[in-house]
Structures are given as structure tokens and as C-alpha cells.
Motif scaffolding. Structure first.
Motif, PDB file in Angstrom:
ATOM      1  N   TYR A  42       0.823  -1.208   0.000  1.00 43.08           N
ATOM      2  CA  TYR A  42       0.000   0.000   0.000  1.00 43.08           C
ATOM      3  C   TYR A  42       0.858   1.260   0.000  1.00 43.08           C
ATOM      4  O   TYR A  42       0.449   2.292  -0.555  1.00 43.08           O
ATOM      5  CB  TYR A  42      -0.952  -0.015   1.191  1.00 43.08           C
ATOM      6  N   ILE A  45       1.666   2.447  -3.503  1.00 43.87           N
ATOM      7  CA  ILE A  45       0.659   3.221  -4.240  1.00 43.87           C
ATOM      8  C   ILE A  45       1.080   4.683  -4.321  1.00 43.87           C
ATOM      9  O   ILE A  45       1.093   5.298  -5.394  1.00 43.87           O
ATOM     10  CB  ILE A  45      -0.723   3.127  -3.565  1.00 43.87           C
ATOM     11  N   LEU A 111      -5.174   5.526 -10.407  1.00 43.11           N
ATOM     12  CA  LEU A 111      -6.132   4.464 -10.064  1.00 43.11           C
ATOM     13  C   LEU A 111      -5.665   3.089 -10.522  1.00 43.11           C
ATOM     14  O   LEU A 111      -6.038   2.073  -9.921  1.00 43.11           O
ATOM     15  CB  LEU A 111      -7.505   4.796 -10.641  1.00 43.11           C
ATOM     16  N   CYS A 114      -3.605   1.982  -7.704  1.00 38.90           N
ATOM     17  CA  CYS A 114      -4.500   1.596  -6.602  1.00 38.90           C
ATOM     18  C   CYS A 114      -5.111   0.216  -6.860  1.00 38.90           C
ATOM     19  O   CYS A 114      -5.118  -0.649  -5.963  1.00 38.90           O
ATOM     20  CB  CYS A 114      -5.618   2.625  -6.433  1.00 38.90           C
ATOM     21  N   LEU A 118      -4.627  -2.923  -4.407  1.00 41.38           N
ATOM     22  CA  LEU A 118      -5.785  -3.325  -3.603  1.00 41.38           C
ATOM     23  C   LEU A 118      -6.289  -4.721  -3.963  1.00 41.38           C
ATOM     24  O   LEU A 118      -6.748  -5.473  -3.096  1.00 41.38           O
ATOM     25  CB  LEU A 118      -6.914  -2.303  -3.751  1.00 41.38           C
ATOM     26  N   LEU A 126      -8.029  -1.211   4.061  1.00 36.55           N
ATOM     27  CA  LEU A 126      -8.203   0.180   3.639  1.00 36.55           C
ATOM     28  C   LEU A 126      -8.303   1.142   4.818  1.00 36.55           C
ATOM     29  O   LEU A 126      -8.198   2.358   4.636  1.00 36.55           O
ATOM     30  CB  LEU A 126      -9.454   0.302   2.756  1.00 36.55           C
ATOM     31  N   ILE A 149      -6.576   7.965  -0.605  1.00 35.86           N
ATOM     32  CA  ILE A 149      -6.889   7.705  -2.013  1.00 35.86           C
ATOM     33  C   ILE A 149      -7.997   8.645  -2.487  1.00 35.86           C
ATOM     34  O   ILE A 149      -7.899   9.242  -3.572  1.00 35.86           O
ATOM     35  CB  ILE A 149      -7.303   6.233  -2.218  1.00 35.86           C
TER      36      ILE A 149
END
Length: 255
Positions: A42, A45, A111, A114, A118, A126, A149
Motif C-alpha cells: 500500500y 501506491i 487508479l 490503486c 488493492l 483500507l 486515495i
């Protein structure tokens, strides 16, 4: 007006060289995220989103650089100018189209990162606070991954519209498409270069620049002061309000 905006979006987005670079960047994004510990993945990202800023800038200013330098010889431009408020309509349509096009490019880049991260953990975690991620290790922020995000989706969109207006203004005052490409790249790239290669530069100073406003994770990472954030907000508001007026004035002058 709607038809003109759609036409401008097609002219900006659907160029072969931009489409190839865009597709390559999205592929690079999706495959670059590693499947490791959730906090490590994460963190990537946000670290890789900021690392991809040069490619975002390259694609944006490739779109904007010829927006007016090529338009001055366009038959549609001449036709629109003969109508009431024709100049204003062209500038408005280009401004909206450029903002939408830049937002599509930049949001798709972010995105994709992401989505790649994810999906590796089936969208779990999250609610992790940013202070648990190495990229934000010194921030002490309790903002969650999901909240960051969502914040970045908003700031990337607003930032894309601002950089679009900068690019269009540079194009409107130049006879060469190279000039807005070069100077637009400098405006967007300078904070990135200073941050990565000159670590003694004050992060509070960089926090007042539009790039960090767009990539808002940097504001959290370096705990940018509220005063600097206010300056940044005022910069965005002034830019979005004044740049279209300057562009219209330059475009009218070129007739």
C-alpha cells in the motif's frame, strides 16, 4: 458548446503518440506494484504515484503544447470567431476539454496503481492509518489509506485542471508548440527535481507549489504547515480564475 468540448477532447486524447505512451504507462503501473506485506504494497501506491509525475507531465504537455499554436490556422477557429462570443466559446471549450483530458490521464495512472495494489489483498486493510506505511513513517498521520486515495482523486482532478490552464495559456502566447511544452514541463517538473535531488530544499517551500497540491500525499508525508496549505489553495483559486482570462486576452490579440 458540448459538441465543441467533445471535439477538443478527441483532438487532445486520441493522438497516436499520446495513446501509445498512455497505454505503456498504465501497463507499467499495474505490473510495478509488488505483492509483499500489505503495508509495503500500500505504501507503493503513493510512492510510485509521485515517481510517475514526470510521465504525467509529459503526457499532459504533449496534449496542451499545440492547443493554440495549431488553432490559429484552423478553419473552425476562424468560423467560431465570426460568431457572437466566438473567442470566449473557443477558450472555454478548450479549458474544459483540457481539464477533463488531463484528469482522465492522471486519474487513470493513479487508479491503476490503486487497483493493482488493492486487488492483491482483496481490498482489505483500507482502514490502515498512513503512519503505518513506510512512505508516511514520519508524518504521524491517522488518515487512512482509503481516505488518502479519495483525497488524491479530488486533488489530482483539481490539479489537472490547473495544469491544463497553465498549458493552454503558454500555448496561447507562443507561435511554437515547443515553447509551452518546455516551460510547462519546467513548471511541473521543478518541484519534483528539487525534492528528489536537492534534499536541503525546504519542504514547506515545495508544499506551496501546484505539483504538491495535486499530489497531496506529499503534503501529508512532510507535514506541511497549515499556512503553506492556505497559500497553496489561494494559488489554485487564482490560477483557475485568472489563467483563462489571460488566455482569452492572448487568443483575441492573435486575431
Amino acid at each position: 458548446m458540448e459538441a465543441l468540448i467533445k471535439l477538443e477532447i478527441r483532438k487532445m486524447l486520441f493522438r497516436k503518440r499520446i495513446f501509445i505512451l498512455w497505454a505503456g504507462t498504465l501497463f507499467l503501473n499495474f505490473t510495478s506494484i509488488r505483492d509483499i506485506l500489505i503495508v509495503e504494497t500500500y505504501a507503493e501506491i503513493f510512492s510510485k504515484a509521485y515517481a510517475l509525475v514526470p510521465l504525467m507531465g509529459l503526457m499532459m504537455f504533449m496534449m496542451f503544447s499545440g492547443a493554440y499554436t495549431l488553432e490559429y490556422g484552423s478553419n473552425m477557429s476562424g468560423l467560431m470567431r465570426t460568431t457572437k462570443n466566438g473567442d470566449r466559446a473557443i477558450v472555454f471549450a478548450k479549458g474544459i476539454a483540457a481539464g477533463i483530458s488531463a484528469s482522465i490521464i492522471n486519474l487513470s495512472v493513479f487508479l491503476t496503481l490503486c487497483l493493482s495494489a488493492l486487488t492483491k489483498f482483496k481490498f482489505s486493510g483500507l482502514d490502515l492509518p498512513l503512519k503505518n506505511l513506510w512512505y508516511f513513517g514520519n508524518s504521524g498521520s491517522n488518515i487512512t489509506v482509503l481516505q488518502m486515495i479519495l483525497i488524491m482523486i479530488v486533488t489530482i482532478t483539481i490539479g489537472s485542471f490547473l495544469f491544463a490552464q497553465i498549458g493552454l495559456f503558454l500555448s496561447s502566447i507562443s507561435k511554437s508548440a515547443a515553447v509551452p511544452f518546455i516551460f510547462g514541463g519546467i513548471i511541473m517538473g521543478l518541484p519534483y527535481i528539487l525534492d528528489n535531488f536537492f534534499h536541503q530544499v525546504s519542504k514547506q517551500y515545495l508544499g506551496s507549489m501546484p505539483l504538491w497540491g495535486m499530489m497531496s500525499c506529499q503534503l501529508i508525508r512532510y507535514k506541511v504547515s497549515p499556512i503553506t496549505q492556505v497559500i497553496l489553495i489561494l494559488t489554485f483559486v487564482a490560477g483557475l480564475l485568472l489563467l483563462p482570462k489571460f488566455t482569452l486576452k492572448a487568443f483575441t490579440k492573435e486575431q
